[in-house]
Design an enzyme around this catalytic site. Structure first.
Site, PDB file in Angstrom:
ATOM      1  N   CYS A 293       0.799  -1.222   0.000  1.00  0.00           N
ATOM      2  CA  CYS A 293       0.000   0.000   0.000  1.00  0.00           C
ATOM      3  C   CYS A 293       0.832   1.272   0.000  1.00  0.00           C
ATOM      4  O   CYS A 293       0.291   2.359  -0.214  1.00  0.00           O
ATOM      5  CB  CYS A 293      -0.947   0.000   1.194  1.00  0.00           C
ATOM      6  SG  CYS A 293      -2.106  -1.398   1.206  1.00  0.00           S
ATOM      7  N   HIS A 372      12.468   1.223   5.386  1.00  0.00           N
ATOM      8  CA  HIS A 372      12.256  -0.193   5.085  1.00  0.00           C
ATOM      9  C   HIS A 372      12.705  -1.026   6.278  1.00  0.00           C
ATOM     10  O   HIS A 372      13.865  -0.985   6.677  1.00  0.00           O
ATOM     11  CB  HIS A 372      13.045  -0.592   3.838  1.00  0.00           C
ATOM     12  CG  HIS A 372      12.491  -1.794   3.129  1.00  0.00           C
ATOM     13  ND1 HIS A 372      12.220  -2.971   3.780  1.00  0.00           N
ATOM     14  CD2 HIS A 372      12.142  -1.997   1.837  1.00  0.00           C
ATOM     15  CE1 HIS A 372      11.741  -3.854   2.911  1.00  0.00           C
ATOM     16  NE2 HIS A 372      11.670  -3.278   1.734  1.00  0.00           N
ATOM     17  N   HIS A 462      -2.064  19.738   7.150  1.00  0.00           N
ATOM     18  CA  HIS A 462      -3.007  18.693   6.760  1.00  0.00           C
ATOM     19  C   HIS A 462      -2.294  17.340   6.762  1.00  0.00           C
ATOM     20  O   HIS A 462      -1.099  17.248   6.446  1.00  0.00           O
ATOM     21  CB  HIS A 462      -3.586  18.984   5.379  1.00  0.00           C
ATOM     22  CG  HIS A 462      -4.138  20.373   5.242  1.00  0.00           C
ATOM     23  ND1 HIS A 462      -5.368  20.753   5.720  1.00  0.00           N
ATOM     24  CD2 HIS A 462      -3.593  21.498   4.683  1.00  0.00           C
ATOM     25  CE1 HIS A 462      -5.575  22.026   5.471  1.00  0.00           C
ATOM     26  NE2 HIS A 462      -4.511  22.502   4.842  1.00  0.00           N
ATOM     27  N   HIS A 466      -2.642   6.787   5.391  1.00  0.00           N
ATOM     28  CA  HIS A 466      -3.162   5.640   4.649  1.00  0.00           C
ATOM     29  C   HIS A 466      -4.308   4.955   5.393  1.00  0.00           C
ATOM     30  O   HIS A 466      -4.217   4.689   6.592  1.00  0.00           O
ATOM     31  CB  HIS A 466      -2.026   4.636   4.402  1.00  0.00           C
ATOM     32  CG  HIS A 466      -2.492   3.299   3.951  1.00  0.00           C
ATOM     33  ND1 HIS A 466      -3.229   3.119   2.805  1.00  0.00           N
ATOM     34  CD2 HIS A 466      -2.337   2.065   4.496  1.00  0.00           C
ATOM     35  CE1 HIS A 466      -3.500   1.831   2.654  1.00  0.00           C
ATOM     36  NE2 HIS A 466      -2.976   1.172   3.662  1.00  0.00           N
ATOM     37  N   ASN A 499     -10.355   0.752   1.861  1.00  0.00           N
ATOM     38  CA  ASN A 499      -8.904   0.741   1.692  1.00  0.00           C
ATOM     39  C   ASN A 499      -8.606   0.568   0.205  1.00  0.00           C
ATOM     40  O   ASN A 499      -8.704  -0.531  -0.327  1.00  0.00           O
ATOM     41  CB  ASN A 499      -8.285  -0.404   2.509  1.00  0.00           C
ATOM     42  CG  ASN A 499      -6.767  -0.397   2.469  1.00  0.00           C
ATOM     43  OD1 ASN A 499      -6.162   0.226   1.591  1.00  0.00           O
ATOM     44  ND2 ASN A 499      -6.146  -1.101   3.395  1.00  0.00           N
TER      45      ASN A 499
END
Length: 553
Positions: A293, A372, A462, A466, A499
């Site tokens: 995602c 990562h 703002h 996700h 989603n």
């Protein structure tokens, strides 16, 4: 967007063939080479015949031998004389020889000039040289502006809307779930934060065909229908993007980046777009797969690097996910979760570093930070595509995914904070570190020191977080000390669209614009999580203001 996938630049090809259900018939594999010689000989012979045909075509058709001038012009655009070592060496030698000749010719005047120099003149020369050096250094380190000219999010037609009741009805009709799996998905949906206007692709609404075939999901959840889903969402979004910005995709797109985690056919999705819009042969295409995602922001980061390397270009980023072939019909609960969360969506984004696009650009990219955590086994396994004990493929979501996301978020904002927070927050953090070390040395009384959480409202106006689910948003709200207004874009998108994977941050940015609170100069923080495990952030600065509120869509 249109639910037909057709637009101003062509129509979706009709692949359906009589008796084939739209799928191409497979040819029987040859098991013997008898009658035509060996396979190697046959291959060599067919290659020779093909080359003979090409030579004949070029010799007879003069148009085939004529160069495409657009391709020639594109080739000349790539020429950069100052990037050639040979050219710069020749220029350097010529200038050095000319300078030496002038010094020798006017050596008397040069010596007289040196003798007449005063300390004030030397200081002036040094300051001028330093000033020139600073400007040259700035020119070498200055980045080209990365502008978001426009973006489009896919809005599915009402016939694709899937309420909770509709979802459960389709699950029952398919005949592949028992009551336990149905009840589990129902409980998850009730707590998920998804509304009744989220969308599934057309194939998912044909559950009765699965039941009729005895539970064989491949009759509708197959490659053909997955391609139709991809064409629908991508072409609808791109059609609107090109028309709205008066672009001809055949000539005006220089770079194309597509990201889709779970559906990666051959030819690729990027090739599908190039073929649809007949893009120029010199277009640079990239296809990002399996990155979850957060891949939408990875695509933005890749685009940023490409726009730094190439001047005067436009880049189109397409972020989507494909549901048709990834609907899990097994019994493992950790793999059933994805069925309840993911929905139909796509975003098409136009980025540019062209000077003529500055006036109409809506946002400018300030920074991208990628983290990562794949080196940790727990993080790597937290989102994992696999087959269950019955050989049914799906995506497993680990129970530890929230812990993994929290650690990844901490690492990401630790890198992002120094790039975005004002000096006051840096001073507060320095004081916190000193206090913590003094407590460790025993200088200060030992008491529990709460972790330092900077005030991100000083850096961002703002927040586009996700839409991983209601639980993810609740944790993010507490961890970053955000307000209800800060979370409004994420909660609205989760309720309205579900989603939508990597495209979710663009749906949220659209809500920010439609909310009427966006002002020129505001910073927007997009943050996304993805398999691997990754946490990525992008910071945009608004170049426009919008005081009109329109969130009924």
């Amino acid at each position: 967007g249109s639910d037909t996938g057709s637009g101003a630049y062509g129509h979706t090809s009709q692949n359906a063939a009589a008796g084939g259900g739209g799928l191409r018939r497979r040819h029987r594999r040859r098991t013997s080479s008898s009658g035509s010689g060996s396979t190697l000989f046959s291959l060599a012979e067919s290659t020779r015949v093909a080359w003979d045909r090409v030579r004949a075509l070029y010799s007879q058709d003069t148009a085939m031998r004529t160069a495409d001038m657009s391709a020639v012009r594109q080739g000349y655009r790539f020429i950069d004389p100052l990037a050639s070592e040979r050219v710069t060496n020749v220029i350097t030698v010529l200038l050095a020889a000319f300078l030496l000749f002038q010094i020798i010719t006017a050596r008397t005047q040069v010596m007289l000039f040196i003798q007449q120099l005063r300390p004030e003149s030397v200081e002036l020369a040094i300051v001028a040289l330093l000033l020139l050096s600073v400007r040259v250094a700035y020119g070498l380190h200055k980045h080209r502006r990365v502008l978001c000219v426009d973006y489009v999010t896919y809005k599915a037609p009402s016939r694709f809307h899937t309420s909770t009741e509709k979802f459960l009805e389709l699950s029952r009709q398919a005949g592949v779930f028992d009551d336990e799996q149905i009840e589990f998905q129902k409980k998850v949906l009730e707590r998920s934060g998804l509304g009744d206007r989220t969308s599934f692709p057309d194939a998912m609404h044909r559950a009765e065909e699965i039941a009729t075939s005895g539970g064989n999901t491949s009759v509708v959840l197959n490659m053909f229908n997955a391609r139709l889903e991809a064409e629908l969402v991508m072409f609808s979004s791109l059609d609107e993007l090109f028309v709205r910005n008066d672009l001809d995709p055949r000539t005006d797109v220089d770079i194309l980046i597509v990201n889709c985690s779970l559906f990666n056919p051959t030819p690729s999705l990027s090739a599908m777009i190039v073929n649809k819009y007949k893009m120029k042969p010199s277009v640079r295409t990239f296809n990002l797969a399996g990155m979850g995602c957060s891949a939408g922001l990875i695509a933005v980061d890749l685009a940023k690097d490409l726009l730094q390397a190439h001047r005067g270009v436009r880049c189109v980023v397409v972020s989507t996910e494909n549901i048709t072939q990834n609907w899990y019909h097994g019994k493992q609960k950790s793999m059933l979760l994805s069925n309840t969360l993911f929905r139909l969506g796509c975003a098409a984004v136009l980025l540019s570093n062209r000077h003529e696009d500055v006036a109409r650009a809506r946002f400018e990219l300030e920074t991208v930070v990628r983290t990562h955590s794949g080196g940790d086994d727990l993080a790597y396994d937290s989102v994992f595509q696999m087959e269950d004990s019955e050989g049914i493929r799906g995506v497993k979501l680990s129970k530890n995914i929230m812990d993994v996301a929290g650690t990844s978020l901490k690492n990401n904002i630790t890198t992002l904070a120094p790039l975005t927070l004002p000096i006051t927050e840096h001073i507060k953090f320095a004081i916190y570190i000193v206090r913590k070390r003094l407590m460790g040395m025993g200088v200060l009384t030992h008491r529990k020191l709460p972790p330092f959480v900077p005030d991100f409202h000083l850096a961002f106006k703002h927040f586009c977080i996700h839409t991983g689910g209601r639980g993810v948003l609740d944790v993010m709200e507490d961890a970053l000390a955000l307000t209800t207004d800060d979370m409004a874009p994420s909660r609205f998108v989760l309720e309205r669209f579900g989603n939508v994977s990597s495209a979710s941050v663009w749906y949220e940015l659209e809500y920010v614009e439609r909310s009427g609170r966006l002002r020129r100069g505001d910073r927007v923080w997009q943050i996304a999580f993805g398999s691997g495990f990754k946490c990525n952030s992008a910071v945009w600065r608004s170049l426009v203001s919008n005081a009109v509120r329109d969130v009924n869509y």
